[in-house]
Every structure is written in structure tokens, then in C-alpha cells.
Design an enzyme around this catalytic site. Structure first.
Site, mmCIF file in Angstrom:
data_model
loop_
_atom_site.group_PDB
_atom_site.id
_atom_site.type_symbol
_atom_site.label_atom_id
_atom_site.label_comp_id
_atom_site.label_asym_id
_atom_site.label_seq_id
_atom_site.Cartn_x
_atom_site.Cartn_y
_atom_site.Cartn_z
ATOM 1 N N ASP A 197 0.800 -1.240 0.021
ATOM 2 C CA ASP A 197 0.054 0.123 -0.018
ATOM 3 C C ASP A 197 0.766 1.151 0.009
ATOM 4 O O ASP A 197 0.700 1.988 -0.819
ATOM 5 C CB ASP A 197 -0.801 0.089 1.207
ATOM 6 C CG ASP A 197 -2.236 -0.947 1.116
ATOM 7 O OD1 ASP A 197 -2.161 -2.084 0.460
ATOM 8 O OD2 ASP A 197 -3.016 -0.754 1.811
ATOM 9 N N ARG A 233 0.232 5.961 17.434
ATOM 10 C CA ARG A 233 0.137 7.047 16.277
ATOM 11 C C ARG A 233 0.574 8.428 16.763
ATOM 12 O O ARG A 233 1.089 9.010 15.692
ATOM 13 C CB ARG A 233 -1.462 6.956 15.865
ATOM 14 C CG ARG A 233 -1.965 5.574 15.116
ATOM 15 C CD ARG A 233 -0.700 4.910 14.597
ATOM 16 N NE ARG A 233 -1.449 3.678 13.696
ATOM 17 C CZ ARG A 233 -0.344 2.556 13.506
ATOM 18 N NH1 ARG A 233 0.580 2.834 14.194
ATOM 19 N NH2 ARG A 233 -0.855 1.542 12.745
ATOM 20 N N ASP A 284 -7.129 4.994 12.426
ATOM 21 C CA ASP A 284 -5.681 5.634 12.419
ATOM 22 C C ASP A 284 -5.764 6.748 11.644
ATOM 23 O O ASP A 284 -5.187 7.793 11.950
ATOM 24 C CB ASP A 284 -4.618 4.579 11.752
ATOM 25 C CG ASP A 284 -4.358 3.497 12.530
ATOM 26 O OD1 ASP A 284 -4.264 3.825 13.694
ATOM 27 O OD2 ASP A 284 -3.598 2.693 12.259
ATOM 28 N N SER A 293 -4.714 -8.967 8.872
ATOM 29 C CA SER A 293 -3.668 -8.030 8.696
ATOM 30 C C SER A 293 -3.018 -7.897 9.994
ATOM 31 O O SER A 293 -3.944 -8.194 10.925
ATOM 32 C CB SER A 293 -4.114 -6.760 8.157
ATOM 33 O OG SER A 293 -5.096 -6.042 9.115
#
Length: 411
Positions: free
Chosen positions: A15, A95, A124, A180
Site C-alpha cells: 500500500d 500513532r 488510524d 492484517s
């Protein structure tokens, strides 16, 4: 006119590799790739070469592990944060640190924008962008997955792989995992794919190889292991007598917890964007630290201070989960937490056994527990007069008696 500069949060996967090339093409921009080393281990191998080969003009791979443990994990654990009673917020807390460093690089490099590869369905995107708004409101934030032209160009994985091949992007196109994952010093999260069915058993034999940080409790040692954690003002500073940095503490506890199958969680949680999602988490060291910290507080924290702090845990946890780490209300809560931790000092002994963290003793030089007062035997200090409880109970019972009388009159 100066060429546009964009700092991209880059993982090296399909990605973000495609996003790097696509951003460069769309904006005719200089792309600076940034990867935060927050404990991904082998995932960092070859990233710089890959990013440069994909078209990045510069690559930052910064070791933020110590800062992550010291300034993000430890303050959060002092607050006793636990989202929806189960999740220790491993992805959430990473994050704001990643965004903080992205902003610093953007300012250092004179960039116009930062970009991320988070999807429009997840948490996110919110965390990255709220942190950026708080730290650098002047920077543009580019989220390709929320752009119609990007999704039309890449409706699926096959189109991304074809684009990578066409543009010479060095991405190894392997069979996609049936889930994932996201890894850092605090945890690994697993979601999507086969895990989207909440009836699917993630602890089954067929999923055994998914877990990277811990053995299954069934396969853990048959003998328990004792560990002692020393605390100073709410932070763990030593394990089994060895003084360690925050990073050292997390690494050691991850090793111990993983060995004994500790810290696996399988839950359906409420995302900030409105949907429920199923996540499976491994947080071995964090689970030990969470239990030990709570045990230390039980001995050393004033009752009303503890209850006040506890009443704020859901709010604090939501702030972290939803991306408000740099918000004024989180800072205000953290100030209260810091004050509450000033006497959380001493040693906790735990027994680790087949997925369980069992209390095996606690002591402190500032303990609020007085055995002479708490004893069920004769009170040598005569600090507590049991007759005092009569008036205490009578006063607390008064409103109940009045309310009961009113109810009787109604009948």
C-alpha cells in the site's frame, strides 16, 4: 515555483509503496519517506533501499523505541488505561508519536504536507490527523484512500500489484495473509480477513502460527515463574533487581510474558468512526505491567484518589483510542494522573503461569496498609474503635429509612 514536498508515513508494504509512487506522479512532488522504529523488528529490514528505489528523495528511519516507552506507554499505564475493559491500546498510543516525528521532519525539510496510508474506515486516519491538527495546523494532510481518484485507480490488490510492476516498484507480490497485522513494542494486533467473522476461533490450531509474541497458554511451561517489578512514582524501574530503562522494561516483560502465554485478547470493539470491528491482540509485557501497576496502587494510593482516577479511566482510554493524545483535556487528565502516582512506589511480586498473571506479594516503604489497624485480632494500636461504626452506619442509613417510609406511605 518550488516543487511540492510531502512527508509520507511509510511501512514498505504494498500500500505505502504504491502510495509513494502515486503521490509523486499526481503532485509532481518530492516524497520524503519516514518510518518510525517503534519495535517492528524484522519489518524494518531493507526499507531505506526500497523507498529510494520506489522514488523517495530521502528516507528517515528513526529509532523511537525509548521515547515510545518513556513518554507514551508509561504515562498511559500510569492512568490505568483500558479501552472497553480489554484493549491495552497498543496501536492507538503509537500513532501520536509517529505523527509528532512526521511533523518535525516536515518542518525540518520545509515540506508542504504529510501523507498516510490509513483507510477511510479505520481509526488510524483520525489519530494521525487529529495529532497533526494539534501539532502543525499549517500542514496539509493527504489521505489517498479517501480520494475518489485513488480508489477508482486501485479498487483491489491486483491493481496495486500491476501498478507496482508497471512502475518498477520493488514489492514482492506474495500470497496475501488471511489477516492484517500491526506490530510495535507494546503489542501486535491482528484483524480483517478470516478474523472478520466473530465466530471464527482465533485460538484454534490452524491459527497457531499467527501469533508472534507469545506461545499459546496450553504450550507454556508447566512450572510457574516468579518475577519482581520495582516501581517508583508509578513507573516500573527494575525487574528482578536489575534497573532498566523504560525500553528495557518493556523488552524484558515481553520476553517473560510471551514465554508464559500471557496477554492474548480477542474482542469486538467499537471504532470511533461508528462501526464494530473484531481485533485479536498480543500484549504480553503490557499485561504484566498493567497488573503489577494496579497491585502497587492498591497498597499505596489513597482510596478517594484511586476512585477519582478510576472514574476517569474510560474517558482517558477513549481519548487515546480516538486520537486526542495532544488535546488539552488529555493533558489535564495526565496532570491528575501524575499527581496520583507520587506515592506509587515499592515492589510487586507476580507468578506467571499458563496465560495467568497471579499476585504473589506486594510491599512498599510508603504503604498505606497498616496490619495493626486492619487485623481481625485485638487492635494493639487502639487506632480503631469499633463502636464508632454505629453512628457511621446510622448516618448513612438515614436517607434509606426516609425513602423506605415514603414508599410505605404510597402503598
Amino acid at each position: 515555483m518550488a516543487k511540492k514536498k510531502i512527508v509520507l508515513a511509510y511501512s514498505g508494504g504494498l500500500d505505502t509503496s504504491v502510495i509513494l509512487a502515486w503521490l509523486k506522479e499526481k503532485y509532481d512532488a518530492e516524497i520524503i519517506a519516514f518510518t518510525a522504529d517503534i519495535g517492528q523488528k524484522e519489518e524494518l529490514e531493507g526499507l531505506e533501499e526500497k523507498a529510494l528505489a520506489t522514488g523517495a528523495s530521502k528516507v528517515y528511519i528513526d529509532d523511537l523505541r525509548e521515547e515510545f516507552a518513556r513518554d507514551f506507554i508509561f504515562p498511559m499505564f500510569q492512568a490505568g488505561a483500558l479501552y472497553e475493559g480489554q484493549y491495552l491500546l497498543g496501536t492507538s498510543i503509537a500513532r501520536p508519536l509517529i505523527t509528532k516525528r512526521m511533523v518535525e521532519i516536515a518542518r525540518q525539510e520545509g515540506a508542504d504536507a504529510i501523507a498516510h496510508g490509513a483507510t477511510g474506515k479505520g481509526n488510524d486516519q483520525v489519530r494521525f490527523e487529529l495529532a497533526a491538527a494539534a501539532l502543525a495546523p499549517e500542514l496539509e494532510v493527504i489521505a489517498p484512500w479517501r480520494m475518489d481518484e485513488f480508489r477508482e485507480r486501485f479498487p483491489g490488490r491486483a491493481e496495486m500489484i500491476a501498478y507496482a510492476e508497471e512502475h518498477g516498484i520493488p514489492v514482492v507480490a506474495t500470497a496475501e495473509k488471511p489477516y492484517s497485522m500491526d506490530r510495535n513494542l507494546l503489542h501486535i494486533s491482528y484483524e480483517s480477513g478470516v478474523l472478520e467473522d466473530p465466530w471464527f476461533d482465533a485460538s484454534s490450531e490452524e491459527m497457531k502460527d499467527m501469533y508472534l509474541l507469545s506461545v499459546s497458554p496450553e504450550d507454556a511451561p508447566d512450572e510457574p515463574e516468579y518475577v519482581e517489578l520495582e516501581f517508583e512514582q508509578g513507573n516500573c524501574i527494575a525487574i528482578n533487581g536489575e534497573r532498566l530503562s523504560p525500553l528495557g522494561v518493556m523488552e524484558k516483560l515481553n520476553e517473560l510474558g510471551g514465554k508464559h502465554g500471557i496477554g492474548r485478547v480477542d474482542m469486538v470493539e467499537n471504532r470511533f468512526v461508528g462501526m464494530k470491528s473484531r481485533g485479536v491482540y498480543e500484549t504480553p509485557g503490557g499485561t504484566i505491567l498493567f497488573v503489577a501497576h494496579r497491585k502497587m496502587e492498591s497498597l499505596t494510593m489513597d482510596r478517594e484518589v484511586m476512585h477519582l482516577r478510576d472514574s476517569l479511566i474510560p474517558r482517558y482510554s477513549e481519548l487515546v483510542y480516538n486520537g486526542f493524545w495532544f488535546a488539552p483535556e488529555r493533558y489535564a487528565l495526565q496532570a491528575l494522573v501524575t499527581e496520583s502516582q507520587k506515592n506509587v512506589t515499592g515492589t510487586v511480586r507476580l507468578k506467571l503461569y499458563k496465560g495467568n498473571v497471579i499476585s504473589a506479594g506486594v510491599k512498599s516503604p510508603v504503604s498505606l496498609y497498616n496490619p495493626d489497624i486492619a487485623t481481625m485480632e485485638a487492635d494493639p494500636a487502639q487506632a480503631y474503635n469499633q463502636n464508632d461504626a454505629t453512628g457511621f452506619i446510622r448516618l448513612h442509613a438515614l436517607r434509606l429509612k426516609i425513602a423506605s417510609g415514603v414508599e410505605q406511605q404510597k402503598k
